[in-house]
Design a protein around this motif. Sequence first.
Motif, PDB file in Angstrom:
ATOM      1  N   LEU A 242       0.820  -1.218   0.000  1.00  0.00           N
ATOM      2  CA  LEU A 242       0.000   0.000   0.000  1.00  0.00           C
ATOM      3  C   LEU A 242       0.859   1.277   0.000  1.00  0.00           C
ATOM      4  N   TYR A 245       1.363   3.630  -3.072  1.00  0.00           N
ATOM      5  CA  TYR A 245       0.128   4.337  -3.446  1.00  0.00           C
ATOM      6  C   TYR A 245      -0.129   5.500  -2.482  1.00  0.00           C
ATOM      7  N   LEU A 255      -7.226   0.359  -2.878  1.00  0.00           N
ATOM      8  CA  LEU A 255      -6.303  -0.507  -3.597  1.00  0.00           C
ATOM      9  C   LEU A 255      -6.873  -1.923  -3.558  1.00  0.00           C
ATOM     10  N   SER A 257      -5.802  -5.363  -4.250  1.00  0.00           N
ATOM     11  CA  SER A 257      -4.585  -6.129  -4.463  1.00  0.00           C
ATOM     12  C   SER A 257      -4.983  -7.560  -4.797  1.00  0.00           C
ATOM     13  N   ASP A 404      -4.003  -3.888  -8.527  1.00  0.00           N
ATOM     14  CA  ASP A 404      -2.677  -4.411  -8.874  1.00  0.00           C
ATOM     15  C   ASP A 404      -2.656  -5.925  -8.720  1.00  0.00           C
TER      16      ASP A 404
END
Length: 469
Positions: A242, A245, A255, A257, A404
Amino acid sequence: MGQQNKPVPVIAIFDVGKTNKKLFLFDEQYHIVFERTARFTETVDEDGDPCENLESLRLSIFDSLREVFKNPKFEVKSINFTTYGASLVYIDKDGQPLAPLYNYLKPYPEELKHQFYAKYGGEESFANTTASPVLGSLNSGLQLYRIKQEKPELFEQIKYALHLPQYLSYLISGAVYSDLTSIGCHTALWDFEKQDYHKWVKAEGILDKLAPVAPSDHVMPAAFPGNNYAVGIGFHDSSAALIPYLINFQEPFILLSTGTWCISMNPFNSDPLTVDELKNDCLCYLQFEGKPVKASRVFAGYEHEQQIKRIAAHFGGDVISYRNAVFDPGIIELLRKNPEPDDEPKVEPSSGTINESLFSKRKLSDYATDLIAYHQLMLDLIAQQYHATQMVLKGTTVKRIFVDGGFSKNAIFMNLLSAAFPELEVFAASMAQATAVGAALAIHKSWNSKALPNDIIQLKFYSAAQHHY
Protein backbone atom coordinates in the motif's frame (compact mmCIF):
# COMPACT_ATOMS: atom_id res chain seq x y z
CA MET A 1 37.08 7.13 -16.31
CA GLY A 2 37.18 6.50 -12.54
CA GLN A 3 33.49 7.50 -12.33
CA GLN A 4 32.32 4.38 -14.21
CA ASN A 5 33.63 1.96 -11.60
CA LYS A 6 32.01 3.69 -8.67
CA PRO A 7 29.59 1.24 -6.98
CA VAL A 8 25.89 2.03 -7.29
CA PRO A 9 24.19 2.87 -3.96
CA VAL A 10 21.35 0.35 -3.42
CA ILE A 11 18.86 -0.94 -0.88
CA ALA A 12 18.45 -4.71 -0.45
CA ILE A 13 14.89 -5.94 0.10
CA PHE A 14 13.99 -9.50 1.08
CA ASP A 15 10.45 -10.27 -0.03
CA VAL A 16 9.43 -13.57 1.54
CA GLY A 17 6.24 -15.15 0.25
CA LYS A 18 4.85 -18.58 1.05
CA THR A 19 6.20 -19.98 -2.22
CA ASN A 20 8.94 -17.65 -3.48
CA LYS A 21 11.65 -15.99 -1.41
CA LYS A 22 13.08 -13.06 -3.34
CA LEU A 23 15.94 -10.62 -2.91
CA PHE A 24 15.87 -7.33 -4.84
CA LEU A 25 18.40 -4.54 -5.07
CA PHE A 26 16.92 -1.14 -5.99
CA ASP A 27 18.98 1.84 -7.10
CA GLU A 28 18.08 5.40 -6.04
CA GLN A 29 15.54 5.69 -8.88
CA TYR A 30 13.80 2.53 -7.58
CA HIS A 31 14.84 0.45 -10.58
CA ILE A 32 15.56 -3.22 -9.88
CA VAL A 33 19.28 -3.70 -10.56
CA PHE A 34 19.58 -7.25 -9.17
CA GLU A 35 17.12 -10.02 -8.41
CA ARG A 36 17.40 -13.51 -6.97
CA THR A 37 14.64 -16.05 -6.23
CA ALA A 38 14.80 -19.13 -4.02
CA ARG A 39 12.27 -21.85 -3.22
CA PHE A 40 12.61 -24.29 -0.36
CA THR A 41 10.97 -27.57 0.40
CA GLU A 42 8.59 -27.23 3.33
CA THR A 43 9.28 -29.23 6.45
CA VAL A 44 6.80 -30.42 9.10
CA ASP A 45 6.14 -29.49 12.72
CA GLU A 46 5.88 -32.00 15.57
CA ASP A 47 2.26 -32.82 14.60
CA GLY A 48 3.22 -33.55 11.00
CA ASP A 49 1.64 -30.32 9.70
CA PRO A 50 3.59 -28.59 6.89
CA CYS A 51 5.59 -25.50 7.87
CA GLU A 52 8.29 -23.16 6.59
CA ASN A 53 11.88 -24.38 6.87
CA LEU A 54 13.25 -21.65 9.12
CA GLU A 55 16.86 -22.83 8.92
CA SER A 56 16.84 -22.83 5.08
CA LEU A 57 15.38 -19.32 5.15
CA ARG A 58 18.04 -18.07 7.57
CA LEU A 59 20.92 -19.58 5.56
CA SER A 60 19.49 -18.29 2.29
CA ILE A 61 19.40 -14.73 3.66
CA PHE A 62 23.03 -14.85 4.78
CA ASP A 63 24.14 -16.53 1.52
CA SER A 64 22.47 -14.00 -0.74
CA LEU A 65 23.72 -11.05 1.32
CA ARG A 66 27.25 -12.44 1.15
CA GLU A 67 26.92 -12.65 -2.64
CA VAL A 68 25.70 -9.04 -2.86
CA PHE A 69 28.37 -7.66 -0.52
CA LYS A 70 31.07 -9.32 -2.62
CA ASN A 71 29.77 -7.67 -5.80
CA PRO A 72 31.86 -4.54 -6.51
CA LYS A 73 29.06 -3.04 -8.65
CA PHE A 74 26.84 -2.31 -5.64
CA GLU A 75 27.13 -0.51 -2.34
CA VAL A 76 24.40 -1.68 0.04
CA LYS A 77 23.16 1.31 2.06
CA SER A 78 20.13 -0.30 3.74
CA ILE A 79 18.33 -3.62 4.12
CA ASN A 80 14.63 -4.20 4.79
CA PHE A 81 12.22 -7.14 4.88
CA THR A 82 8.64 -7.84 3.92
CA THR A 83 6.96 -11.20 4.49
CA TYR A 84 3.59 -12.88 4.74
CA GLY A 85 1.83 -12.27 8.05
CA ALA A 86 0.29 -14.27 10.88
CA SER A 87 3.51 -16.19 11.55
CA LEU A 88 5.62 -16.01 14.70
CA VAL A 89 9.18 -17.09 15.47
CA TYR A 90 9.83 -17.90 19.15
CA ILE A 91 13.38 -17.20 20.28
CA ASP A 92 15.19 -17.95 23.54
CA LYS A 93 17.48 -15.66 25.53
CA ASP A 94 20.33 -16.41 23.09
CA GLY A 95 18.19 -15.56 20.07
CA GLN A 96 17.84 -19.18 18.90
CA PRO A 97 14.46 -20.38 17.53
CA LEU A 98 12.75 -22.71 20.04
CA ALA A 99 9.98 -24.14 17.88
CA PRO A 100 8.96 -24.60 14.25
CA LEU A 101 7.46 -21.66 12.35
CA TYR A 102 3.89 -22.94 12.72
CA ASN A 103 1.80 -22.57 9.58
CA TYR A 104 -1.11 -20.11 9.85
CA LEU A 105 -3.34 -22.75 8.23
CA LYS A 106 -2.61 -25.25 11.04
CA PRO A 107 -5.93 -26.46 12.50
CA TYR A 108 -6.72 -24.79 15.83
CA PRO A 109 -8.18 -26.90 18.67
CA GLU A 110 -11.92 -26.11 18.96
CA GLU A 111 -11.92 -26.56 22.75
CA LEU A 112 -9.09 -24.06 23.22
CA LYS A 113 -10.85 -21.60 20.93
CA HIS A 114 -14.08 -21.81 22.94
CA GLN A 115 -12.16 -21.45 26.19
CA PHE A 116 -10.37 -18.33 24.94
CA TYR A 117 -13.42 -16.49 23.57
CA ALA A 118 -15.57 -17.42 26.56
CA LYS A 119 -12.93 -15.89 28.85
CA TYR A 120 -12.61 -12.66 26.87
CA GLY A 121 -16.16 -11.56 26.12
CA GLY A 122 -17.37 -13.85 23.33
CA GLU A 123 -16.42 -14.16 19.66
CA GLU A 124 -18.50 -11.29 18.35
CA SER A 125 -17.43 -8.60 20.77
CA PHE A 126 -13.78 -9.72 20.87
CA ALA A 127 -13.51 -9.92 17.08
CA ASN A 128 -14.99 -6.43 16.87
CA THR A 129 -12.56 -4.86 19.34
CA THR A 130 -9.50 -6.48 17.75
CA ALA A 131 -10.70 -6.16 14.11
CA SER A 132 -9.85 -9.84 13.82
CA PRO A 133 -12.41 -12.25 12.38
CA VAL A 134 -12.32 -15.60 14.19
CA LEU A 135 -9.68 -17.37 12.08
CA GLY A 136 -7.93 -19.87 14.39
CA SER A 137 -4.17 -19.99 13.71
CA LEU A 138 -4.47 -17.03 11.30
CA ASN A 139 -4.97 -14.97 14.48
CA SER A 140 -1.29 -15.20 15.38
CA GLY A 141 -1.86 -14.06 18.99
CA LEU A 142 -3.86 -17.25 19.48
CA GLN A 143 -0.84 -19.30 18.42
CA LEU A 144 0.95 -17.93 21.49
CA TYR A 145 -2.07 -18.63 23.70
CA ARG A 146 -2.04 -22.20 22.42
CA ILE A 147 1.63 -22.68 23.33
CA LYS A 148 0.98 -21.33 26.82
CA GLN A 149 -1.87 -23.81 27.32
CA GLU A 150 -0.43 -26.88 25.59
CA LYS A 151 3.33 -26.45 26.07
CA PRO A 152 3.90 -24.42 29.24
CA GLU A 153 7.59 -25.45 29.43
CA LEU A 154 8.19 -24.07 25.91
CA PHE A 155 6.27 -20.90 26.82
CA GLU A 156 8.58 -20.37 29.81
CA GLN A 157 11.66 -20.51 27.58
CA ILE A 158 10.38 -17.93 25.08
CA LYS A 159 12.21 -14.65 25.49
CA TYR A 160 10.53 -13.03 22.47
CA ALA A 161 7.82 -13.94 20.00
CA LEU A 162 8.67 -12.05 16.81
CA HIS A 163 6.54 -11.81 13.70
CA LEU A 164 8.43 -13.19 10.72
CA PRO A 165 9.55 -9.84 9.19
CA GLN A 166 10.95 -8.73 12.55
CA TYR A 167 12.74 -12.04 13.08
CA LEU A 168 14.50 -11.67 9.72
CA SER A 169 15.46 -8.10 10.60
CA TYR A 170 16.77 -9.34 13.97
CA LEU A 171 19.06 -11.83 12.19
CA ILE A 172 20.90 -8.92 10.60
CA SER A 173 20.57 -6.18 13.24
CA GLY A 174 20.60 -8.19 16.48
CA ALA A 175 17.83 -5.83 17.71
CA VAL A 176 14.31 -7.01 18.59
CA TYR A 177 11.25 -4.95 17.71
CA SER A 178 7.56 -5.33 16.99
CA ASP A 179 5.95 -3.44 14.14
CA LEU A 180 2.39 -2.13 13.84
CA THR A 181 1.76 -3.53 10.34
CA SER A 182 2.30 -7.06 11.66
CA ILE A 183 0.46 -6.49 14.96
CA GLY A 184 -2.48 -4.92 13.11
CA CYS A 185 -3.08 -7.82 10.74
CA HIS A 186 -5.89 -9.94 12.30
CA THR A 187 -3.60 -11.08 15.13
CA ALA A 188 -6.21 -10.65 17.91
CA LEU A 189 -3.49 -8.75 19.80
CA TRP A 190 -4.49 -5.14 19.14
CA ASP A 191 -7.42 -3.21 20.57
CA PHE A 192 -8.40 -0.87 17.72
CA GLU A 193 -10.57 1.26 20.03
CA LYS A 194 -7.81 1.93 22.57
CA GLN A 195 -5.01 1.87 19.95
CA ASP A 196 -3.02 -0.40 22.23
CA TYR A 197 -2.62 -4.10 23.01
CA HIS A 198 -5.86 -5.81 24.07
CA LYS A 199 -6.15 -6.43 27.81
CA TRP A 200 -5.88 -10.23 27.39
CA VAL A 201 -2.29 -9.83 26.17
CA LYS A 202 -1.21 -8.54 29.56
CA ALA A 203 -3.56 -10.79 31.55
CA GLU A 204 -2.05 -13.94 30.01
CA GLY A 205 1.58 -12.82 30.40
CA ILE A 206 1.96 -12.50 26.62
CA LEU A 207 3.00 -8.84 26.77
CA ASP A 208 6.35 -9.77 28.37
CA LYS A 209 7.13 -11.93 25.33
CA LEU A 210 6.54 -9.13 22.80
CA ALA A 211 9.37 -6.85 21.73
CA PRO A 212 8.95 -3.05 21.98
CA VAL A 213 7.00 -1.42 19.13
CA ALA A 214 9.11 0.78 16.82
CA PRO A 215 7.88 3.12 14.06
CA SER A 216 8.02 1.62 10.58
CA ASP A 217 10.71 4.01 9.34
CA HIS A 218 13.01 3.08 12.23
CA VAL A 219 16.43 1.79 11.19
CA MET A 220 19.28 0.24 13.16
CA PRO A 221 22.96 -0.24 12.41
CA ALA A 222 23.92 -3.75 11.29
CA ALA A 223 25.24 -6.14 13.93
CA PHE A 224 28.33 -6.98 11.90
CA PRO A 225 31.28 -4.69 12.70
CA GLY A 226 32.83 -2.76 9.84
CA ASN A 227 29.55 -2.47 7.93
CA ASN A 228 27.86 0.90 7.67
CA TYR A 229 24.47 -0.06 6.28
CA ALA A 230 21.15 0.48 8.07
CA VAL A 231 18.55 -2.24 8.76
CA GLY A 232 14.77 -1.65 8.78
CA ILE A 233 12.44 -3.49 11.16
CA GLY A 234 10.44 -5.17 8.38
CA PHE A 235 6.83 -5.17 7.17
CA HIS A 236 3.71 -7.22 6.75
CA ASP A 237 3.43 -7.68 2.96
CA SER A 238 -0.16 -6.41 2.45
CA SER A 239 0.71 -3.17 4.26
CA ALA A 240 3.98 -2.75 2.36
CA ALA A 241 2.16 -2.97 -1.00
CA LEU A 242 0.00 0.00 0.00
CA ILE A 243 2.93 2.36 0.72
CA PRO A 244 3.79 3.38 -2.88
CA TYR A 245 0.13 4.34 -3.45
CA LEU A 246 -0.12 6.35 -0.22
CA ILE A 247 3.05 8.21 -1.15
CA ASN A 248 1.98 8.87 -4.77
CA PHE A 249 -1.75 9.66 -4.48
CA GLN A 250 -3.40 12.17 -2.16
CA GLU A 251 -6.99 11.71 -3.42
CA PRO A 252 -8.90 8.98 -1.52
CA PHE A 253 -8.62 5.58 -3.23
CA ILE A 254 -9.12 1.87 -2.73
CA LEU A 255 -6.30 -0.51 -3.60
CA LEU A 256 -7.58 -3.86 -4.83
CA SER A 257 -4.58 -6.13 -4.46
CA THR A 258 -5.21 -9.30 -6.47
CA GLY A 259 -3.53 -12.67 -6.03
CA THR A 260 -4.73 -15.86 -4.36
CA TRP A 261 -6.80 -13.54 -2.18
CA CYS A 262 -8.23 -10.35 -3.65
CA ILE A 263 -7.96 -7.79 -0.88
CA SER A 264 -9.76 -4.41 -1.09
CA MET A 265 -7.91 -1.94 1.13
CA ASN A 266 -9.40 1.44 1.95
CA PRO A 267 -6.90 3.61 3.85
CA PHE A 268 -9.56 6.38 3.94
CA ASN A 269 -12.07 4.40 5.99
CA SER A 270 -11.35 4.31 9.70
CA ASP A 271 -14.91 3.57 10.85
CA PRO A 272 -14.95 0.80 13.44
CA LEU A 273 -15.87 -2.58 11.95
CA THR A 274 -19.48 -3.65 12.34
CA VAL A 275 -20.51 -7.16 13.37
CA ASP A 276 -21.91 -7.69 9.88
CA GLU A 277 -18.62 -6.67 8.24
CA LEU A 278 -16.65 -9.04 10.47
CA LYS A 279 -18.94 -11.92 9.56
CA ASN A 280 -18.23 -11.10 5.93
CA ASP A 281 -14.48 -11.42 6.40
CA CYS A 282 -13.69 -7.71 6.69
CA LEU A 283 -10.79 -6.73 8.88
CA CYS A 284 -8.57 -3.79 9.67
CA TYR A 285 -4.88 -3.50 8.97
CA LEU A 286 -2.65 -0.87 10.47
CA GLN A 287 -0.83 0.99 7.73
CA PHE A 288 2.78 2.07 8.04
CA GLU A 289 1.90 5.33 9.83
CA GLY A 290 -0.23 3.45 12.34
CA LYS A 291 -3.63 4.49 10.93
CA PRO A 292 -6.30 1.81 10.45
CA VAL A 293 -7.07 0.57 6.94
CA LYS A 294 -10.40 -1.17 6.44
CA ALA A 295 -10.04 -4.25 4.25
CA SER A 296 -12.22 -7.00 2.83
CA ARG A 297 -11.15 -10.12 1.01
CA VAL A 298 -12.38 -12.73 -1.42
CA PHE A 299 -10.63 -15.99 -2.32
CA ALA A 300 -11.08 -15.04 -5.99
CA GLY A 301 -7.61 -15.81 -7.36
CA TYR A 302 -7.80 -19.32 -5.97
CA GLU A 303 -11.34 -19.81 -7.26
CA HIS A 304 -10.29 -18.53 -10.71
CA GLU A 305 -7.48 -21.13 -10.83
CA GLN A 306 -9.84 -23.98 -9.89
CA GLN A 307 -12.57 -23.01 -12.34
CA ILE A 308 -10.35 -22.42 -15.40
CA LYS A 309 -9.03 -25.97 -14.91
CA ARG A 310 -12.66 -27.15 -14.98
CA ILE A 311 -13.39 -25.13 -18.16
CA ALA A 312 -10.21 -26.35 -19.88
CA ALA A 313 -10.96 -29.99 -19.02
CA HIS A 314 -14.54 -29.74 -20.31
CA PHE A 315 -13.79 -27.92 -23.57
CA GLY A 316 -10.30 -29.30 -24.21
CA GLY A 317 -8.96 -25.74 -24.00
CA ASP A 318 -5.72 -24.27 -22.72
CA VAL A 319 -5.68 -22.76 -19.23
CA ILE A 320 -3.01 -20.18 -20.23
CA SER A 321 -5.09 -18.78 -23.13
CA TYR A 322 -8.00 -17.73 -20.86
CA ARG A 323 -5.82 -15.30 -18.93
CA ASN A 324 -5.23 -13.32 -22.12
CA ALA A 325 -8.78 -13.66 -23.43
CA VAL A 326 -10.13 -10.56 -25.17
CA PHE A 327 -13.13 -8.86 -23.55
CA ASP A 328 -16.26 -9.38 -25.65
CA PRO A 329 -19.17 -7.06 -24.66
CA GLY A 330 -21.51 -9.06 -26.97
CA ILE A 331 -20.99 -12.23 -24.90
CA ILE A 332 -21.61 -10.29 -21.68
CA GLU A 333 -24.85 -8.86 -23.05
CA LEU A 334 -25.98 -12.36 -23.98
CA LEU A 335 -25.08 -13.80 -20.56
CA ARG A 336 -26.83 -11.02 -18.65
CA LYS A 337 -30.10 -11.99 -20.31
CA ASN A 338 -29.86 -15.58 -19.01
CA PRO A 339 -31.95 -16.37 -15.93
CA GLU A 340 -29.92 -17.10 -12.79
CA PRO A 341 -29.86 -20.63 -11.34
CA ASP A 342 -32.13 -21.03 -8.30
CA ASP A 343 -29.49 -22.33 -5.94
CA GLU A 344 -27.55 -19.09 -5.77
CA PRO A 345 -25.12 -19.33 -2.84
CA LYS A 346 -26.28 -17.13 -0.01
CA VAL A 347 -23.88 -15.38 2.34
CA GLU A 348 -24.20 -17.39 5.53
CA PRO A 349 -23.39 -15.25 8.57
CA SER A 350 -21.26 -18.04 9.99
CA SER A 351 -19.17 -18.67 6.90
CA GLY A 352 -18.28 -15.10 5.95
CA THR A 353 -18.00 -14.17 2.28
CA ILE A 354 -18.92 -16.92 -0.14
CA ASN A 355 -15.53 -18.20 -1.16
CA GLU A 356 -16.91 -20.49 -3.83
CA SER A 357 -18.27 -18.48 -6.71
CA LEU A 358 -21.69 -19.07 -8.17
CA PHE A 359 -19.83 -20.46 -11.20
CA SER A 360 -18.85 -23.63 -9.32
CA LYS A 361 -22.58 -24.56 -9.31
CA ARG A 362 -23.08 -23.94 -13.05
CA LYS A 363 -23.25 -26.69 -15.69
CA LEU A 364 -20.58 -26.24 -18.33
CA SER A 365 -22.80 -27.95 -20.88
CA ASP A 366 -24.96 -24.77 -20.82
CA TYR A 367 -22.22 -22.86 -22.70
CA ALA A 368 -21.50 -23.21 -26.40
CA THR A 369 -17.79 -22.36 -26.13
CA ASP A 370 -15.08 -22.14 -23.49
CA LEU A 371 -14.79 -18.39 -24.11
CA ILE A 372 -18.47 -17.88 -23.22
CA ALA A 373 -18.02 -20.03 -20.10
CA TYR A 374 -14.93 -17.99 -19.17
CA HIS A 375 -16.85 -14.70 -19.50
CA GLN A 376 -19.51 -16.18 -17.20
CA LEU A 377 -16.85 -17.13 -14.65
CA MET A 378 -15.55 -13.55 -14.67
CA LEU A 379 -19.08 -12.17 -14.29
CA ASP A 380 -19.57 -14.38 -11.23
CA LEU A 381 -16.21 -13.41 -9.71
CA ILE A 382 -16.96 -9.72 -10.25
CA ALA A 383 -20.34 -10.13 -8.51
CA GLN A 384 -18.46 -11.42 -5.44
CA GLN A 385 -15.77 -8.76 -5.81
CA TYR A 386 -18.38 -6.01 -6.00
CA HIS A 387 -19.96 -7.21 -2.75
CA ALA A 388 -16.58 -7.30 -0.93
CA THR A 389 -15.27 -3.96 -2.26
CA GLN A 390 -18.61 -2.25 -1.58
CA MET A 391 -18.27 -3.18 2.12
CA VAL A 392 -15.15 -1.03 2.57
CA LEU A 393 -16.20 1.64 0.04
CA LYS A 394 -19.58 2.69 1.42
CA GLY A 395 -19.73 5.92 3.37
CA THR A 396 -16.34 7.16 2.13
CA THR A 397 -15.26 9.79 -0.40
CA VAL A 398 -13.24 7.36 -2.53
CA LYS A 399 -13.31 8.20 -6.24
CA ARG A 400 -10.74 5.72 -7.59
CA ILE A 401 -9.91 2.04 -7.50
CA PHE A 402 -6.37 0.93 -8.29
CA VAL A 403 -6.07 -2.76 -9.16
CA ASP A 404 -2.68 -4.41 -8.87
CA GLY A 405 -1.50 -8.00 -9.14
CA GLY A 406 -2.67 -10.76 -11.48
CA PHE A 407 -6.19 -9.55 -12.35
CA SER A 408 -4.93 -6.07 -13.30
CA LYS A 409 -3.66 -7.70 -16.53
CA ASN A 410 -6.98 -9.44 -17.20
CA ALA A 411 -8.99 -7.29 -19.65
CA ILE A 412 -12.29 -9.04 -18.87
CA PHE A 413 -11.91 -8.56 -15.11
CA MET A 414 -10.95 -4.90 -15.52
CA ASN A 415 -13.77 -4.04 -17.94
CA LEU A 416 -16.39 -5.75 -15.77
CA LEU A 417 -15.05 -4.07 -12.63
CA SER A 418 -15.32 -0.60 -14.18
CA ALA A 419 -18.89 -1.46 -15.30
CA ALA A 420 -19.70 -2.57 -11.73
CA PHE A 421 -18.47 0.78 -10.31
CA PRO A 422 -19.53 3.29 -13.01
CA GLU A 423 -19.26 6.23 -10.58
CA LEU A 424 -15.58 5.51 -9.84
CA GLU A 425 -12.42 5.78 -11.91
CA VAL A 426 -10.96 2.29 -12.24
CA PHE A 427 -7.27 1.86 -13.09
CA ALA A 428 -5.05 -1.13 -13.70
CA ALA A 429 -1.88 -0.22 -11.85
CA SER A 430 1.38 -1.83 -12.75
CA MET A 431 4.49 -1.51 -10.74
CA ALA A 432 7.27 -4.01 -10.60
CA GLN A 433 7.24 -5.62 -7.14
CA ALA A 434 4.96 -3.24 -5.20
CA THR A 435 5.58 -5.02 -1.88
CA ALA A 436 9.35 -4.76 -2.13
CA VAL A 437 9.18 -1.14 -3.35
CA GLY A 438 6.96 -0.30 -0.35
CA ALA A 439 9.49 -1.72 2.10
CA ALA A 440 12.20 0.35 0.41
CA LEU A 441 10.15 3.57 0.32
CA ALA A 442 9.33 3.29 4.03
CA ILE A 443 12.99 3.83 4.93
CA HIS A 444 13.82 6.05 1.91
CA LYS A 445 15.63 8.65 4.06
CA SER A 446 18.04 6.05 5.45
CA TRP A 447 19.66 5.24 2.11
CA ASN A 448 18.51 7.51 -0.71
CA SER A 449 19.87 10.98 -1.42
CA LYS A 450 17.21 11.72 -4.08
CA ALA A 451 13.62 12.93 -3.76
CA LEU A 452 10.79 10.39 -3.43
CA PRO A 453 9.93 9.14 -6.93
CA ASN A 454 6.52 10.00 -8.40
CA ASP A 455 6.62 7.89 -11.54
CA ILE A 456 6.94 4.30 -10.33
CA ILE A 457 3.27 3.36 -10.81
CA GLN A 458 1.97 3.02 -14.37
CA LEU A 459 -1.80 3.42 -14.67
CA LYS A 460 -4.20 2.25 -17.37
CA PHE A 461 -7.70 3.75 -17.18
CA TYR A 462 -10.80 1.63 -17.78
CA SER A 463 -13.88 3.74 -18.48
CA ALA A 464 -17.35 2.49 -17.64
CA ALA A 465 -18.70 4.82 -20.36
CA GLN A 466 -17.45 2.36 -22.98
CA HIS A 467 -20.09 -0.16 -21.93
CA HIS A 468 -23.49 -0.11 -23.61
CA TYR A 469 -25.07 -3.13 -21.97
